[in-house]
Write a protein that holds these residues in place. Structure first.
Motif, PDB file in Angstrom:
ATOM      1  N   ILE A 114      33.677  46.917  50.040  1.00  0.00           N
ATOM      2  CA  ILE A 114      35.015  46.910  50.320  1.00  0.00           C
ATOM      3  C   ILE A 114      35.875  46.291  49.168  1.00  0.00           C
ATOM      4  N   ALA A 115      35.714  45.276  49.301  1.00  0.00           N
ATOM      5  CA  ALA A 115      36.383  44.082  48.031  1.00  0.00           C
ATOM      6  C   ALA A 115      36.124  44.758  46.557  1.00  0.00           C
TER       7      ALA A 115
ATOM      8  N   TYR B 176      38.043  47.827  45.845  1.00  0.00           N
ATOM      9  CA  TYR B 176      39.614  47.657  45.641  1.00  0.00           C
ATOM     10  C   TYR B 176      39.630  47.049  43.996  1.00  0.00           C
ATOM     11  N   PHE B 177      38.826  46.015  43.739  1.00  0.00           N
ATOM     12  CA  PHE B 177      38.753  45.270  42.563  1.00  0.00           C
ATOM     13  C   PHE B 177      38.698  46.352  41.508  1.00  0.00           C
TER      14      PHE B 177
ATOM     15  N   ILE C 261      42.057  50.492  54.832  1.00  0.00           N
ATOM     16  CA  ILE C 261      41.334  49.441  55.063  1.00  0.00           C
ATOM     17  C   ILE C 261      40.658  49.499  56.552  1.00  0.00           C
TER      18      ILE C 261
END
Lengths: 142, 251
Positions: free
Chosen positions: B235-236, B239-240, B197
């Motif tokens: 980015i979130a 990842y999800f 990240i």
């Protein structure tokens, strides 16, 4: 021991970004050194300061000052040292834990980590702003 | 005067492409205008567009607008442009020499792809250790970061939107970290993902956005801030998707 490892890896991380941003020669060395100093300050102040957000603010001020001074000595844009020196302080860890909180549906954890991340980012921002504003006043006066 | 305007536009376009702050570019344009003999210089720059007008002593004005796509970060170029501007302002350089130097700066290359790969591995590995990971996790993280380097390169070649590029990077790093976990190589994915990240988090964007905002370039600062927020969401999202696919609850 952990602290020494952090100082070394913080420096290496900044050096890596200096490569990505095409920083060369003498400026590369001082960009990596900026990362080392930022981590060092962070750990030193962390020894006697409970408030991590305040710690971030002070480190951001010191790192920005270092960037402004080095930029003037080496006659190069300040950006060079600001973006590399602050790299180890970027709250990647707490951003990640915020995401895991959101993903697992743990609302309290998500909110507390999220606000904490925002606090760290805000402290970094405030530190940069303080130095930018002061430098602007000083330079204009001359 | 037309020649001077052309030179100013070329220099400032290169500065914008290399990721300089807006205030620095506008200031340079004003100084260059004065050094190259304009009576009055006006500049309006935002992250993707430039407008510059020069007025000569007869009251004739010359204007150029340029659309600038794909702003990146190239500090070496910025440093050399800075040195060139300093030389022009001291008046020790002819128009031909300026053009020659500018051509050289434009042709200057970044580090080779091999070194970029090394930098990715170094950053991801170093920050995995920094945030408390083991040596083994750092190695996994470094290997995964090579995939990210390829994704970023591919996205550049395909002229893909930067937000999608961040999304794919985040997705790939989380997915591969979960694969390492499933294979039993590591006990947790946390430190591996954090290391990667750090590579995709818009740290530079954030610092430049803040500097723009607080030296009075509200518009550019706001544009860059929005970009930073969108990147964080991308980015979130990545990842999800990965965590959902792998059925992993990470805490």
């Amino acid at each position: 021991m952990t602290q020494i490892l952090q100082i070394i890896t913080g420096c290496l991380g900044s050096a890596g970004f200096a490569l990505l941003y095409n920083i060369r020669g003498k400026r590369f060395v001082f960009a990596a050194l900026g990362g080392l100093l930022a981590t060092l300050f962070y750990i030193l102040f962390g020894l006697f300061m409970e408030n991590e957000i305040l710690n971030y603010f002070i480190c951001a001020v010191l790192a920005s000052l270092y960037a402004e001074i080095m930029a003037r000595i080496l006659k190069t844009p300040t950006t060079t040292f600001i973006i590399t020196s602050l790299i180890p302080l970027i709250p990647g860890g707490s951003l990640y834990y915020t995401m895991t909180g959101a993903f697992s549906g743990d609302f309290e954890y998500f909110v507390s980590k999220g606000l904490y991340t925002l606090g760290l980012a805000g402290a970094l921002a405030a530190g940069i702003i303080v130095v930018v504003s002061i430098v602007k006043i000083v330079v204009r006066k001359r | 005067m037309e020649k001077s305007l052309e030179i100013i536009m070329d220099i400032s376009e290169q500065m914008l492409l290399s990721g300089a702050e807006i205030s620095r570019i506008e200031e340079s344009i004003l100084r260059l205008g004065e050094a190259l003999g304009a009576k009055r210089t006006d500049a309006f720059i935002i992250t993707s567009n430039m407008e510059v007008s020069l007025h000569d002593e007869n009251g004739v004005s010359y204007t150029q607008t340029r659309r600038v796509p794909n702003v990146g970060t190239d500090i070496e170029k910025l440093h050399r442009l800075n040195a060139l501007i300093r030389k022009i302002c001291y008046g020790t350089i002819t128009h031909e020499e300026i053009e020659k130097e500018l051509k050289k700066i434009k042709a200057s290359r970044a580090y080779s792809f091999g070194i970029i790969l090394l930098a990715y591995a170094l950053i991801a590995g170093a920050f995995t250790l920094f945030f408390g990971g083991s040596i083994l996790e750092a190695v996994c993280s470094a290997v995964i970061s090579l995939v990210l380097a390829l994704i970023v390169k591919g996205a550049e070649l395909a002229a893909l939107n930067k937000i999608f590029s961040k999304f794919f990077c985040s997705f790939a790093s989380a997915l591969l970290a979960f694969v390492c976990l499933k294979l039993g190589i590591v006990a947790t994915v946390d430190h591996i993902i954090i290391g990667n990240i750090m590579l995709i988090i818009p740290g530079v964007g954030l610092t430049v956005a803040i500097r723009d905002l607080f030296v009075g370039d509200n518009l550019s600062g706001a544009l860059r801030s929005i970009e930073v927020v969108l990147f964080a969401f991308a980015i979130a999202g990545g990842y999800f998707l990965a965590a959902g696919l792998m059925g992993g609850v990470a805490i």
